[in-house]
Motif scaffolding. Sequence first.
Motif, PDB file in Angstrom:
ATOM      1  N   GLU A   1       7.185  10.795  14.660  1.00 29.52           N
ATOM      2  CA  GLU A   1       7.171   9.379  14.316  1.00 29.52           C
ATOM      3  C   GLU A   1       7.292   9.150  12.806  1.00 29.52           C
ATOM      4  O   GLU A   1       7.253  10.074  12.005  1.00 29.52           O
ATOM      5  N   VAL A   2       7.397   7.879  12.455  1.00 28.38           N
ATOM      6  CA  VAL A   2       7.584   7.443  11.082  1.00 28.38           C
ATOM      7  C   VAL A   2       6.329   7.693  10.247  1.00 28.38           C
ATOM      8  O   VAL A   2       5.211   7.685  10.756  1.00 28.38           O
ATOM      9  N   TRP A   3       6.529   7.950   8.944  1.00 23.15           N
ATOM     10  CA  TRP A   3       5.487   7.784   7.924  1.00 23.15           C
ATOM     11  C   TRP A   3       5.941   6.602   7.079  1.00 23.15           C
ATOM     12  O   TRP A   3       7.012   6.628   6.471  1.00 23.15           O
ATOM     13  N   GLN A   4       5.139   5.546   7.054  1.00 23.14           N
ATOM     14  CA  GLN A   4       5.533   4.309   6.401  1.00 23.14           C
ATOM     15  C   GLN A   4       5.607   4.483   4.884  1.00 23.14           C
ATOM     16  O   GLN A   4       5.083   5.444   4.318  1.00 23.14           O
ATOM     17  N   TRP A   5       6.217   3.513   4.196  1.00 30.34           N
ATOM     18  CA  TRP A   5       6.305   3.542   2.741  1.00 30.34           C
ATOM     19  C   TRP A   5       4.901   3.432   2.148  1.00 30.34           C
ATOM     20  O   TRP A   5       4.138   2.516   2.471  1.00 30.34           O
ATOM     21  N   HIS A   6       4.593   4.356   1.238  1.00 31.82           N
ATOM     22  CA  HIS A   6       3.253   4.368   0.662  1.00 31.82           C
ATOM     23  C   HIS A   6       3.227   5.183  -0.623  1.00 31.82           C
ATOM     24  O   HIS A   6       4.181   5.869  -0.969  1.00 31.82           O
ATOM     25  N   GLN A   7       2.104   5.100  -1.308  1.00 37.26           N
ATOM     26  CA  GLN A   7       1.767   5.975  -2.429  1.00 37.26           C
ATOM     27  C   GLN A   7       0.550   6.795  -2.019  1.00 37.26           C
ATOM     28  O   GLN A   7      -0.425   6.251  -1.500  1.00 37.26           O
ATOM     29  N   ASP A   8       0.560   8.068  -2.265  1.00 36.34           N
ATOM     30  CA  ASP A   8      -0.586   8.895  -1.886  1.00 36.34           C
ATOM     31  C   ASP A   8      -1.830   8.557  -2.700  1.00 36.34           C
ATOM     32  O   ASP A   8      -2.939   8.514  -2.167  1.00 36.34           O
ATOM     33  N   TYR A   9      -1.637   8.314  -4.000  1.00 34.84           N
ATOM     34  CA  TYR A   9      -2.820   8.021  -4.804  1.00 34.84           C
ATOM     35  C   TYR A   9      -3.494   6.729  -4.361  1.00 34.84           C
ATOM     36  O   TYR A   9      -4.707   6.578  -4.518  1.00 34.84           O
ATOM     37  N   GLY A  10      -2.743   5.804  -3.780  1.00 32.27           N
ATOM     38  CA  GLY A  10      -3.370   4.593  -3.262  1.00 32.27           C
ATOM     39  C   GLY A  10      -4.468   4.913  -2.253  1.00 32.27           C
ATOM     40  O   GLY A  10      -5.546   4.305  -2.253  1.00 32.27           O
ATOM     41  N   THR A  11      -4.214   5.896  -1.393  1.00 40.10           N
ATOM     42  CA  THR A  11      -5.216   6.314  -0.422  1.00 40.10           C
ATOM     43  C   THR A  11      -6.332   7.096  -1.094  1.00 40.10           C
ATOM     44  O   THR A  11      -7.519   6.879  -0.819  1.00 40.10           O
ATOM     45  N   TRP A  12      -5.961   8.007  -1.977  1.00 35.14           N
ATOM     46  CA  TRP A  12      -6.987   8.823  -2.634  1.00 35.14           C
ATOM     47  C   TRP A  12      -7.941   7.959  -3.457  1.00 35.14           C
ATOM     48  O   TRP A  12      -9.145   8.229  -3.514  1.00 35.14           O
ATOM     49  N   ALA A  13      -7.419   6.918  -4.079  1.00 35.54           N
ATOM     50  CA  ALA A  13      -8.271   6.039  -4.877  1.00 35.54           C
ATOM     51  C   ALA A  13      -9.143   5.154  -3.985  1.00 35.54           C
ATOM     52  O   ALA A  13     -10.361   5.052  -4.185  1.00 35.54           O
TER      53      ALA A  13
END
Length: 266
Positions: A104-116
């Motif tokens: 399946e898809v991985w949506q558009w994102h930033q990894d640091y957004g999650t880490w922060a």
Amino acid sequence: MKLTDQQLRDFDESGYLFLPDCFSEAEVAVLREEAEKIYAQDREEVWRETTGAPRTAFAAHTYNEAFRRLGAHPRLVEPVSQLFGEPVYMHQFKINAKAPFDGEVWQWHQDYGTWARDDGMPEPRAMNIAVFLDEVMAINGPLMFIPKSHKAGVLEAGHDLKTTSYPLWTLDNETVTRLAAEGGIVAPTGKPGTVLMFHGNLVHASPPNITPYPRKIVYLTLCAVSNHITKFTRAPWIAHRDFAPIEPLSDDCLLELARTGMEAAE
């Protein structure tokens, strides 16, 4: 392995580096075989698509010898330590699958957004360094990057809990459209053994895999030791709490395993 001055400039400008032929087929073969064994296991670290196909396996370096060695491989650890100017620890380790027909898809994102947001990581002084276990083609769900998007900083995001089995802080269509107009979109492809490094704020995604061809990629999320997380809301096998610096192994650690066999190592 050290990065050249030109590679350092390229990384600063585009937000990623493409390093082909970083690992040999013999080294990758060991990892590929062990990944399939892990996906077949019934354990909490292995997440699946709604179809039951594997999506990601977390923390494999803590329960598998081949991936333990990869997690301390100098070809991966040393370039990131060089960029940050200090030792690094393992914030996250995962083997992402795009199963044939069911990835399946991985949506558009930033990894640091999650880490922060989820882990309380102070600054974007962490990044992913990825190893292709299968050939990544334009047709089997490659990673897509928006070059230079890391320069936009941390972008506003929504917490998507419904699209796939994995919750993600995702970007809206307007933001992605604006960034793509400025930097374009690239989808690096390559043979098994290729390595990709990319900035924690680089905007990226990947489409579904509806082909018969698998696409497995290992991701080491390496974080500067001084930048360790401060919130512990996610499981420790997702966001690790051991902040000890990684001590790189010998460069031939995977080849040694290939020669001796997994049985002798375990």
